[in-house]
Design a protein around this motif. Structure first.
Motif, PDB file in Angstrom:
ATOM      1  N   GLY A  57       0.794  -1.227   0.000  1.00 14.80           N
ATOM      2  CA  GLY A  57       0.000   0.000   0.000  1.00 14.80           C
ATOM      3  C   GLY A  57       0.816   1.261   0.000  1.00 14.80           C
ATOM      4  N   GLN A  60      -0.030   4.352  -2.430  1.00 12.79           N
ATOM      5  CA  GLN A  60      -1.227   5.150  -2.194  1.00 12.79           C
ATOM      6  C   GLN A  60      -0.854   6.514  -1.611  1.00 12.79           C
ATOM      7  OE1 GLN A  60      -4.295   4.148  -2.993  1.00 12.79           O
ATOM      8  NE2 GLN A  60      -3.572   2.137  -3.714  1.00 12.79           N
ATOM      9  N   PRO A  61      -1.746   7.503  -1.723  1.00 16.42           N
ATOM     10  CA  PRO A  61      -1.488   8.797  -1.070  1.00 16.42           C
ATOM     11  C   PRO A  61      -1.338   8.610   0.445  1.00 16.42           C
ATOM     12  CG  PRO A  61      -3.306   8.970  -2.633  1.00 16.42           C
ATOM     13  CD  PRO A  61      -2.978   7.511  -2.526  1.00 16.42           C
ATOM     14  N   TRP A  63      -2.569  10.189   2.992  1.00 20.87           N
ATOM     15  CA  TRP A  63      -3.807  10.210   3.770  1.00 20.87           C
ATOM     16  C   TRP A  63      -4.541   8.889   3.659  1.00 20.87           C
ATOM     17  CZ3 TRP A  63      -8.381   9.246   1.333  1.00 20.87           C
ATOM     18  CH2 TRP A  63      -8.437   9.422  -0.045  1.00 20.87           C
ATOM     19  N   LYS A  64      -4.453   8.268   2.461  1.00 22.99           N
ATOM     20  CA  LYS A  64      -5.104   6.965   2.272  1.00 22.99           C
ATOM     21  C   LYS A  64      -4.372   5.884   3.069  1.00 22.99           C
ATOM     22  CE  LYS A  64      -7.942   4.125  -0.017  1.00 22.99           C
ATOM     23  NZ  LYS A  64      -7.423   2.828   0.367  1.00 22.99           N
ATOM     24  N   GLN A  65      -3.038   5.956   3.121  1.00 18.19           N
ATOM     25  CA  GLN A  65      -2.278   4.990   3.910  1.00 18.19           C
ATOM     26  C   GLN A  65      -2.626   5.091   5.389  1.00 18.19           C
ATOM     27  OE1 GLN A  65       1.988   4.690   3.097  1.00 18.19           O
ATOM     28  NE2 GLN A  65       1.702   5.751   1.145  1.00 18.19           N
ATOM     29  N   TYR A  66      -2.740   6.335   5.892  1.00 14.64           N
ATOM     30  CA  TYR A  66      -3.073   6.494   7.307  1.00 14.64           C
ATOM     31  C   TYR A  66      -4.499   6.028   7.594  1.00 14.64           C
ATOM     32  CZ  TYR A  66      -3.895   8.579  11.856  1.00 14.64           C
ATOM     33  OH  TYR A  66      -4.221   8.770  13.173  1.00 14.64           O
ATOM     34  N   GLY A  67      -5.422   6.343   6.696  1.00  9.95           N
ATOM     35  CA  GLY A  67      -6.800   5.892   6.879  1.00  9.95           C
ATOM     36  C   GLY A  67      -6.898   4.372   6.904  1.00  9.95           C
ATOM     37  N   ASP A  68      -6.154   3.725   6.003  1.00 12.55           N
ATOM     38  CA  ASP A  68      -6.144   2.252   5.993  1.00 12.55           C
ATOM     39  C   ASP A  68      -5.513   1.706   7.274  1.00 12.55           C
ATOM     40  OD1 ASP A  68      -7.324   2.276   3.522  1.00 12.55           O
ATOM     41  OD2 ASP A  68      -5.440   2.049   2.407  1.00 12.55           O
ATOM     42  N   TRP A  71      -8.072   1.978  10.068  1.00 17.76           N
ATOM     43  CA  TRP A  71      -9.136   0.995   9.849  1.00 17.76           C
ATOM     44  C   TRP A  71      -8.657  -0.410  10.212  1.00 17.76           C
ATOM     45  CZ3 TRP A  71     -14.115   0.452   9.447  1.00 17.76           C
ATOM     46  CH2 TRP A  71     -14.644  -0.726   8.921  1.00 17.76           C
TER      47      TRP A  71
END
Length: 308
Positions: A57, A60-61, A63-68, A71
């Motif tokens: 991952g 990915q951007p 912010w997307k890495q942190y969101g994942d 989660w």
């Protein structure tokens, strides 16, 4: 009390998100490509680099890495290392060792620190007080790594009471020497802080009243003096428990303790971002829980404090 606990638990959420986000950004802002570093000096196939980054991952951007990550964290998934190993497995091996080391150091600084502080405060300006102040000043002045080598030389090389390094991290006896080194600085601070609060409270009106009522000296010290003097000490000890777990890198490295310190050191050198963030996340949770317990202990130590 129930409302206060619920409010504090809700306050932990933004604190947890803010601290983990900060660590996440700092780790991934480090220079270098951790995936490319897996090949060392050899040339890497761009297709393989892209495939591994996609698998982890990392393409990915941010912010997307942190969101994942958040989660997955809700499902107790801390991610995987570059070698494909679960970060939870790495944490599961290192955390229990550091917990034993930190709790042993915590117990040493709590018992000896409070005992020396009370003795020094009760015998203010006497020989015992001056000895405690000088001893704690010496301990505070010596760096941890110097103290560790001194203890190794005296107790391991010369007296042969313990082994120079820890051969079995599960053995509490072998963890005793590194625990003393780890907790020595905090022990000195606890002793000085306890001494200050004891000297302040021993002249309070409620102490004069207790003495005038003819209460036994032991009861006066334990039930009145010590109980009211422990509030600032409990504050320090609560935050120090997390510091003992996170600040054991030097001690664990010198004594070869296979705990969080060694694991974090290797992860930073190898640019294992998921491992570093995973360990820091656990330490953040330790700090938050310790802070909540400290606040609840205030009401136990001082009946005047109410969380209503």
């Amino acid at each position: 009390m129930g409302r206060y606990v619920a409010r504090r638990l809700l306050q932990m959420i933004p604190v947890f998100i803010g601290t983990t986000l900060l660590i996440f950004l700092m780790v991934y802002a480090l220079p270098g490509d951790p995936v490319r570093a897996m090949w060392g000096d050899k040339a890497a196939d761009p297709a393989q680099l892209a495939a591994i980054k996609h698998q982890l991952g990392l393409d990915q951007p941010l912010w997307k890495q942190y969101g994942d990550y958040i989660w997955n964290l809700l499902h107790f998934d801390f991610g995987t290392t570059m070698a494909g190993r679960k970060v939870t497995d790495v944490i599961g091996e290192a955390i229990p060792v550091t917990i034993r080391l930190a709790l042993l150091a915590f117990l040493i600084e709590l018992v000896l620190g409070v005992a020396l502080g009370v003795l020094s405060g009760i015998r203010r300006n006497k020989l015992a007080d001056k000895l405690v102040l000088v001893l704690t000043l010496v301990v505070i002045s010596i760096p941890v790594f110097v103290l560790a080598y001194v203890f190794q030389t005296i107790f391991a090389d010369n007296l042969h009471w313990v082994t120079p390094t820890v051969q079995d991290s599960m053995n509490m006896t072998q963890l005793l020497l590194p625990a003393i080194v780890l907790g020595s600085l905090s022990l000195a601070y606890v002793a000085r802080l306890t001494r200050t609060t004891v000297v302040e409270n021993i002249r309070a009106d409620y102490m004069r009243t207790a003495v005038a009522k003819g209460l036994p000296k032991r009861r006066i010290i334990v039930r009145h003096l010590l109980r009211n003097s422990m509030i600032p000490v409990v504050t320090f000890l609560g935050t120090d428990l997390g510091a003992l777990m996170g600040g054991a890198i030097v001690t664990e490295g010198i004594f070869n303790v296979q705990g969080v310190g060694n694991a974090l050191y290797r992860a930073v050198n190898q640019k294992e971002g998921a491992t570093v963030v995973g360990f820091v996340t656990v330490l953040v949770l330790v700090y938050l829980v310790a802070s909540l317990i400290v606040d609840l202990l205030y009401a136990v130590l001082d009946p005047r404090i109410r969380y209503a």
